[in-house]
Write an enzyme that holds these catalytic residues in place. Sequence first.
Site, PDB file in Angstrom:
ATOM      1  CB  CYS A 150      -0.375   2.472   4.174  1.00 42.29           C
ATOM      2  SG  CYS A 150      -2.183   2.366   4.184  1.00 42.29           S
TER       3      CYS A 150
ATOM      4  CB  CYS B   7      -0.925   0.005   1.218  1.00 41.50           C
ATOM      5  SG  CYS B   7      -1.990   1.472   1.245  1.00 41.50           S
TER       6      CYS B   7
END
Length: 175
Positions: free
Chosen positions: A137, A134
């Site tokens: 993130c 991700c």
Amino acid sequence: MNIEQIKENIGDFGKDIKINLGNILSEDGAPGLKLNQIMGIALASAYVTKNDNIVSAVKELAKDYISENELKAAKSAAAVMGMNNVYYRFIHLVSDKEYSKLPAKLRMNVIGNPGIDKVNFELYSLAISAINGCGMCIDAHVHEIEKAGIEKIGIQSSIRIAAVINATAQSITIN
């Protein structure tokens, strides 16, 4: 099963993984991090692999270096990042950017109050986010970790730990 037994269960094809696993779980092998951070990152990463042998071996190794709160935080990081990495990876990858303007409406209070030093929770979360791929993130956790004073070498070490723990789980499965 302990780390040495894990290494024994990796076939000859995984010689590099065995060597890396032997190296990364120490302050010399993970510069910029303290031993409790190394063990917490390794444990959080192990949970994400879903490999019971890896989890058991890392827990056994880490037990003398991390507190009960750090153990719980590693579990919490794996759980909440399991949710966030899917959601924010979608937000990042979807072509229609209107989705990023919608409220997430996902409870994630543990990030703000993890029960341990926030920077350590961020390190766990970064490692997990790297395994789960991700980008949003990863950027958010790197920002928080740098803000807390961890140098790039420490951040790189956390990713190396995650990479090797993940590769170890894959090698066990392959073998």
